[in-house]
Design a protein around this motif. Sequence first.
Motif, short mmCIF file in Angstrom:
data_model
loop_
_atom_site.label_atom_id
_atom_site.label_comp_id
_atom_site.label_asym_id
_atom_site.label_seq_id
_atom_site.Cartn_x
_atom_site.Cartn_y
_atom_site.Cartn_z
N HIS A 141 15.04 -7.78 9.88
CA HIS A 141 13.53 -8.58 9.45
C HIS A 141 12.72 -6.36 9.72
O HIS A 141 11.80 -6.85 8.50
N ARG A 142 13.19 -6.21 10.56
CA ARG A 142 12.72 -5.20 10.32
C ARG A 142 12.75 -4.12 9.57
O ARG A 142 12.28 -3.30 9.00
N ARG A 143 13.88 -3.77 8.92
CA ARG A 143 14.50 -3.19 7.52
C ARG A 143 13.48 -3.50 6.76
O ARG A 143 13.08 -2.38 5.55
N VAL A 144 13.20 -5.19 6.78
CA VAL A 144 12.71 -5.63 5.18
C VAL A 144 10.98 -4.94 4.99
O VAL A 144 10.52 -4.86 4.42
N HIS A 145 10.19 -5.30 6.48
CA HIS A 145 9.22 -5.02 7.17
C HIS A 145 9.37 -3.02 5.99
O HIS A 145 8.04 -3.10 5.80
N ASP A 146 9.95 -2.63 6.28
CA ASP A 146 9.86 -1.29 6.41
C ASP A 146 10.15 -0.95 4.86
O ASP A 146 9.37 0.18 4.72
N GLU A 147 11.01 -1.66 4.56
CA GLU A 147 10.40 -1.24 2.53
C GLU A 147 10.13 -1.85 2.21
O GLU A 147 9.56 -1.03 1.25
N ILE A 148 9.11 -3.23 2.31
CA ILE A 148 8.08 -3.78 1.70
C ILE A 148 6.57 -2.50 2.13
O ILE A 148 6.20 -2.35 1.16
N LEU A 149 6.60 -1.71 2.75
CA LEU A 149 5.18 -1.51 3.58
C LEU A 149 5.33 0.34 2.80
O LEU A 149 4.75 0.44 2.55
N ALA A 150 7.01 1.29 2.97
CA ALA A 150 7.16 2.04 2.15
C ALA A 150 7.03 1.87 0.48
O ALA A 150 6.00 2.99 0.15
N ALA A 151 6.91 0.62 0.11
CA ALA A 151 6.40 -0.07 -1.37
C ALA A 151 4.88 0.63 -1.63
O ALA A 151 4.41 0.39 -2.37
N TRP A 152 4.61 -0.38 -0.49
CA TRP A 152 3.34 -0.76 -0.63
C TRP A 152 2.29 0.83 -0.33
O TRP A 152 1.90 1.43 -1.39
N THR A 153 3.13 1.48 0.41
CA THR A 153 2.06 3.55 0.69
C THR A 153 2.72 3.70 -0.77
O THR A 153 1.40 4.34 -1.09
N THR A 154 3.93 3.65 -0.72
CA THR A 154 3.74 4.57 -2.05
C THR A 154 2.93 3.69 -3.79
O THR A 154 2.56 4.60 -4.28
N ALA A 155 3.14 2.80 -3.68
CA ALA A 155 1.61 2.00 -5.04
C ALA A 155 1.04 2.36 -5.14
O ALA A 155 -0.29 2.53 -5.96
N LEU A 156 -0.04 1.99 -3.99
CA LEU A 156 -1.72 2.51 -3.44
C LEU A 156 -1.56 4.26 -3.33
O LEU A 156 -2.27 4.62 -4.23
N ASN A 157 -0.36 4.73 -3.19
CA ASN A 157 -0.28 5.67 -3.13
C ASN A 157 -0.51 7.29 -4.71
O ASN A 157 -0.66 7.77 -5.08
N ALA A 158 0.12 6.31 -6.26
CA ALA A 158 0.12 5.85 -6.94
C ALA A 158 -1.11 5.99 -8.00
O ALA A 158 -1.06 6.41 -8.68
N CYS A 159 -2.43 5.41 -7.10
CA CYS A 159 -3.68 4.89 -7.51
C CYS A 159 -3.66 6.36 -7.98
O CYS A 159 -5.06 6.38 -6.50
N ALA A 160 -4.66 7.14 -8.47
CA ALA A 160 -5.09 8.12 -8.84
C ALA A 160 -6.45 8.44 -8.15
O ALA A 160 -7.90 9.00 -8.27
N ASP A 161 -7.07 6.86 -8.94
CA ASP A 161 -8.85 6.78 -9.23
C ASP A 161 -8.71 6.05 -8.46
O ASP A 161 -9.97 5.01 -8.07
N LEU A 162 -8.18 5.64 -7.18
CA LEU A 162 -8.80 4.84 -6.01
C LEU A 162 -10.33 5.92 -5.67
O LEU A 162 -9.84 6.43 -5.28
N PRO A 163 -11.33 5.44 -4.97
CA PRO A 163 -11.96 6.06 -4.41
C PRO A 163 -11.60 7.11 -2.74
O PRO A 163 -13.02 7.69 -3.28
N HIS A 164 -11.08 6.70 -2.77
CA HIS A 164 -11.05 6.92 -1.35
C HIS A 164 -9.24 6.87 -0.90
O HIS A 164 -9.53 5.44 -0.90
N PRO A 165 -8.17 7.68 -0.72
CA PRO A 165 -6.77 7.60 -0.59
C PRO A 165 -6.85 6.78 1.13
O PRO A 165 -8.24 7.16 2.00
N PRO A 166 -6.43 5.55 1.13
CA PRO A 166 -5.95 4.92 2.34
C PRO A 166 -5.11 5.98 3.14
O PRO A 166 -4.08 6.25 2.90
N SER A 167 -5.30 5.37 3.91
CA SER A 167 -5.22 5.85 5.89
C SER A 167 -3.81 4.95 6.12
O SER A 167 -3.53 3.98 5.24
N ALA A 168 -2.81 5.84 6.68
CA ALA A 168 -0.93 4.93 6.73
C ALA A 168 -1.94 3.39 7.65
O ALA A 168 -1.06 2.42 6.96
N ARG A 169 -3.30 3.58 8.34
CA ARG A 169 -3.16 2.89 9.21
C ARG A 169 -3.83 1.64 8.28
O ARG A 169 -3.46 0.14 8.40
#
Length: 216
Positions: A141-169
């Motif tokens: 469960h922890r492995r799946v959690h960490d993998e999908i969270l990493a994918a979310w982090t990468t996806a949102l970091n790729a959004c250069a037009d976001l008004p504000h960069p979101p924190s990891a939290r």
Amino acid sequence: MRHVAHAPVSAPRAKPLKRPSQARARFTVQAIYDAFVRIWQADGWERLTTRAVALETGISVGTLYEYFPSKQALLSGYVRHGMDVLLAAIEKQVVQAKDASWQERLHHLLRLTLGIDAPELPYYDARMLALEHQIAELKHHRRVHDEILAAWTTALNACADLPHPPSARTVQTLFHSAFGGRRYVLLVHADDATARAWAVELERQCQLVLSVPSRP
């Protein structure tokens, strides 16, 4: 009266023996998964057997056992396959969608994570979720959690037009709301209308959160 000692009966192996690497093997395993889903939908877990899956696939039981020594191992492999497809879809449809706005990327990120209106993802239902305790330990469960969270982090970091960069939290909180909510919506057997209304509202709330600076 003498007591005869019996050897302990081992539980069925709950993990696949190997993952396919060559094209022919991947084709065979995909055919096995397709047959597994057809039988699952028609007969359910109790009546599903490895022999029935082999017959439906058109292969020998021995060939199926080269990959899946039990139906628990087959379910485990199928669930892992679903996670791999999800991660690949996020990469292709969100991370690499360079011409899409952050709102469009967020929409596809949520659509895929929630499994709502996402026909490209493998079939998954509440009955499969209810059996996860038979095939998954905390580390899985922890492995799946960490993998999908990493994918979310990468996806949102790729959004250069976001008004504000979101924190990891912030990213972690939004991910937990989406992926945790998806599992609970499945467990309570929410109808399609309820699930879609929830997805729409969750997307609205995610947009609001991502439109303002994250708190320090």
